[in-house]
Design an enzyme around this catalytic site. Structure first.
Site: not given
Length: 166
Positions: A82, A108, A84, A111
Site C-alpha cells: 500500500h 485500511c 502509505e 496501514c
C-alpha cells in the site's frame, strides 16, 4: 497585475499524493501518499510490488490469475504494498514522528496500525475506497491521530496548471 490562484498547503500536498499515484503499478487502483514535515515532503509512496519484484503492469495481476475478485480483501494474493506503507518505509521511524500524511484514500486498518506505530500525528485523505474501516477510526482515535477529509478538486488544479503554461 492579475492575481493568480495557487493551491493552499493541503491542496498542494494532496496534489503531490495524486501525482505520486501516477507511478502505481496496480492495474485496478492507483493511489499515492506523501509524508510532510514542516511544509516539506520528506517521503512519498505509491501502491505496487516491492523493489526487486516484478509488478502487475509487466506480469499481470495475481488476483486475476488466482480468480480472486479485486474487492475481496485479506486473501493474501496481491503482490503490492500500500502507498502509505511504501512512503513510511522510505525514511526512519524517528523521522516519521509527529508528521502529517496525505493519502488519496482513507487508510485500511493494516496501514492505520503502521501509521499509529510510527507516531504520525495527522492523516489527510481525499476519498473513501469502500466503507471506512471502523478499526482504522478506533486506532486513530485512541492514538490521537487527527483525521481530515480533503476534497480533491481536479478542475481547480487543472486551472492552476493551465495558468502556468500560458
Amino acid at each position: 497585475m492579475k492575481k493568480r490562484n495557487r493551491p493552499n498547503w493541503d491542496e498542494y500536498f494532496m496534489f503531490s499524493a495524486l501525482w505520486t499515484a501516477c507511478r502505481s503499478s496496480c492495474l485496478y487502483l492507483q493511489t499515492g501518499a506523501v509524508i510532510v514535515k514542516d511544509k516539506r515532503i520528506i517521503a512519498s509512496g505509491y501502491n505496487g510490488a516491492p523493489t526487486g519484484i516484478e509488478n502487475c503492469i509487466d506480469i499481470g495481476c495475481r488476483k486475476d490469475r488466482e480468480g480472486v475478485e479485486f474487492d475481496e480483501k485479506g486473501k493474501a494474493v496481491c503482490r503490492g504494498i500500500h502507498a502509505e506503507v511504501n512512503a513510511m518505509e522510505q525514511i526512519s521511524r524517528q523521522n516519521l514522528k509527529e508528521n502529517s500524511m496525505y493519502t488519496l484514500y482513507y487508510p485500511c486498518s493494516a496501514c492505520a496500525k503502521a501509521i499509529v506505530g510510527n507516531q504520525i500525528s495527522e492523516v489527510i485523505y481525499s476519498k473513501i475506497y469502500q466503507e471506512p474501516d471502523s478499526l482504522t477510526l478506533e486506532l486513530f482515535s485512541e492514538a490521537g491521530v487527527k483525521l481530515k477529509q480533503l476534497d480533491l478538486d481536479i478542475n481547480k488544479y487543472l486551472k492552476i496548471i493551465r495558468c502556468i503554461g500560458n
